[in-house]
Design an enzyme around this catalytic site. Sequence first.
Site, short mmCIF file in Angstrom:
data_model
loop_
_atom_site.label_atom_id
_atom_site.label_comp_id
_atom_site.label_asym_id
_atom_site.label_seq_id
_atom_site.Cartn_x
_atom_site.Cartn_y
_atom_site.Cartn_z
CG ASP A 104 -9.26 -4.21 -2.98
OD1 ASP A 104 -9.75 -3.37 -2.42
OD2 ASP A 104 -7.95 -2.87 -3.43
CG HIS B 207 -2.04 1.04 1.40
ND1 HIS B 207 -1.67 2.24 1.27
CD2 HIS B 207 -3.67 0.51 0.52
CE1 HIS B 207 -2.82 2.83 1.03
NE2 HIS B 207 -4.12 2.50 0.57
N1 ACO Z 1 4.46 -7.39 -5.18
C1 ACO Z 1 5.21 -7.66 -5.21
N2 ACO Z 1 6.34 -6.23 -4.79
C2 ACO Z 1 5.49 -5.18 -5.16
C3 ACO Z 1 4.44 -5.61 -4.30
C4 ACO Z 1 3.84 -6.73 -4.65
N3 ACO Z 1 1.97 -6.22 -4.84
N4 ACO Z 1 4.43 -4.26 -3.97
C5 ACO Z 1 4.87 -3.76 -4.02
N5 ACO Z 1 6.27 -4.54 -4.60
C6 ACO Z 1 8.08 -4.07 -4.55
C7 ACO Z 1 8.08 -2.78 -5.80
O1 ACO Z 1 8.68 -3.95 -6.65
C8 ACO Z 1 9.37 -3.03 -5.10
O2 ACO Z 1 11.01 -2.77 -5.18
P1 ACO Z 1 11.76 -2.70 -5.15
O3 ACO Z 1 12.16 -1.43 -4.35
O4 ACO Z 1 12.93 -4.40 -5.40
O5 ACO Z 1 11.75 -1.85 -6.51
C9 ACO Z 1 8.75 -1.51 -3.93
O6 ACO Z 1 7.87 -3.60 -3.27
C10 ACO Z 1 8.56 -0.98 -3.16
O7 ACO Z 1 6.90 -0.80 -4.37
P2 ACO Z 1 6.43 0.43 -5.10
O8 ACO Z 1 5.19 -0.14 -6.55
O9 ACO Z 1 7.12 1.40 -5.06
O10 ACO Z 1 5.01 1.07 -3.97
P3 ACO Z 1 4.28 1.93 -4.34
O11 ACO Z 1 3.96 2.74 -2.86
O12 ACO Z 1 4.53 2.96 -5.74
O13 ACO Z 1 2.70 1.01 -4.69
C11 ACO Z 1 1.01 -0.85 -4.95
C12 ACO Z 1 2.03 0.67 -3.49
C13 ACO Z 1 0.50 0.37 -6.20
C14 ACO Z 1 -0.58 0.07 -3.95
C15 ACO Z 1 2.07 -1.63 -4.57
O14 ACO Z 1 2.10 -2.10 -3.81
C16 ACO Z 1 1.66 -2.70 -5.80
O15 ACO Z 1 1.23 -2.76 -6.88
N6 ACO Z 1 0.55 -3.88 -5.02
C17 ACO Z 1 -0.75 -4.51 -5.61
C18 ACO Z 1 -1.74 -3.72 -5.96
C19 ACO Z 1 -2.68 -3.51 -4.86
O16 ACO Z 1 -3.16 -4.48 -4.42
N7 ACO Z 1 -3.40 -2.59 -5.19
C20 ACO Z 1 -4.69 -2.01 -4.28
C21 ACO Z 1 -3.69 -0.90 -3.22
S1 ACO Z 1 -5.19 -0.03 -1.83
C22 ACO Z 1 -6.22 0.31 -2.53
O17 ACO Z 1 -6.20 0.51 -3.58
C23 ACO Z 1 -7.61 0.26 -2.35
#
Ligand code: ACO
Length: 428
Positions: free
Chosen positions: A364, A307
């Site tokens: 979610d 998140h």
């Molecule tokens: N699975 C695997 N790796 C992940 C995931 C995941 N779900 N989410 C983040 N990471 C990793 C990234 O690859 C990154 O790794 P790195 O530092 O080695 O490059 C690190 O964790 C940070 O990720 P970011 O994308 O920079 O985090 P950000 O805060 O921008 O993104 C987000 C948050 C979009 C929710 C992301 O975690 C994601 O894509 N999750 C899956 C989709 C999801 O569940 N979305 C619902 C959000 S809740 C809502 O909207 C109600």
Amino acid sequence: MSKKAILEVDGKRYEFPVLIGTENEIAIDIKALRGVTNGITTLDPGFKNTSSCESAITFLDGEKGILRYRGYSIEELADKSDFLEVAYLLIFGELPTEEQKLKFHRDIQKTSLVDEDIKKILDGFPKSAHPMGVLSALTSALTAFNPKSVNVESEEDMYRAICKILGKFPVLVAWAYRKEEGLPLAYGDNSLGYVENFIKMMFELPNEEYKMNPVVVDALDKLLILHADHEQNCSTSTVRVVGSSHAGLFASISAGISALWGPLHGGANQAVIEMLEAIKEDGGDYQKYIAKAKDKNDPFRLMGFGHRVYKNFDPRANIIKVAAEEVLADLGIDDPVLDIARGLAKEALSDEYFKSRNLYPNVDFYSGIIYRALGIPVPMFTAMFALGRLPGWIAQWKEMRLRKEPISRPRQLYIGETLRPFKSFEER
Ligand code: ACO
């Protein structure tokens, strides 16, 4: 003494006020930045460090896993309140008295009929259309049927517009579902509560009496409360940005629906179930998918994990996890997909990759499991989220308009070509 922030660029020092919120959050006020520095801006893609507004609606502390609406904890609201009351709280700032709540409900009910011509627009969509596209279009179409723009200076006008969207939107959500299912459109029953009426509009069959299950009502009520607001997330920011141009409430909400649709935001609940189903089809080996999520050469992400702001746990996920188990037990559903979900969560929570990046199951991850148990088809999941988020969008739109916020218009750091002469076809 008030705090100041100092910025030094090319040997020149600039001072900016530091603002402190009621929960001691600190923000450097850079409203004057471009003016005093002669054109310097800040660069913050995705607004990870930017407070786009001052807001008194929702407080969340991602590090501590705190979520509060107007000062009330999400845990207490989910336990003691109901969705309509929470909607009132978010939009008007205080919990309603019994009388205010009754009146609010009555006023919403009075506006809940939608123009019959809306059905013709709905007819134009193929059954295969995604409900979020249908919902966004129909909500925007409401503007055409209610062309008079809201006078935000008039409390009465605002109140009427708020009741209208709260009355008509659940009808549109139910109709999007019924269209997809090939069911006749229904209007529900005004003797029922807001959430009960919505459930009846969704599931009522023309040839039998609908029997309300209190466990289903309670679970849905909780889910809607948990989704009702989440401060300046992608769809809410969209509603505020669109509304900042003084576009109407329906148009702004319609834009919010489109923003919510994406799998990185509200679409994640659909993506979670699709992922769990795919794992099941693939033999149920969730370890394989944990490995895929960790592999930097694989674009796969574990849906429902991580998140933007919650970096310890998502308090909504904790509440909804319990509700999901209750619903499944009550309805006697033994869902193999839930076992995969449990396994994935357990595995990821003890895995160094996920731990070091603070990736926890978000709301979610569990909401889709409840929707599935209630018989709601997967493409409708995000539409259910939209129904829950509606009060938050309204409250944020109202706040933005009443605070007379300026039109949203960010700057950029241009990194393209500098001036060059036009090339004829022969020169390209
Ligand atoms: N699975 C695997 N790796 C992940 C995931 C995941 N779900 N989410 C983040 N990471 C990793 C990234 O690859 C990154 O790794 P790195 O530092 O080695 O490059 C690190 O964790 C940070 O990720 P970011 O994308 O920079 O985090 P950000 O805060 O921008 O993104 C987000 C948050 C979009 C929710 C992301 O975690 C994601 O894509 N999750 C899956 C989709 C999801 O569940 N979305 C619902 C959000 S809740 C809502 O909207 C109600």
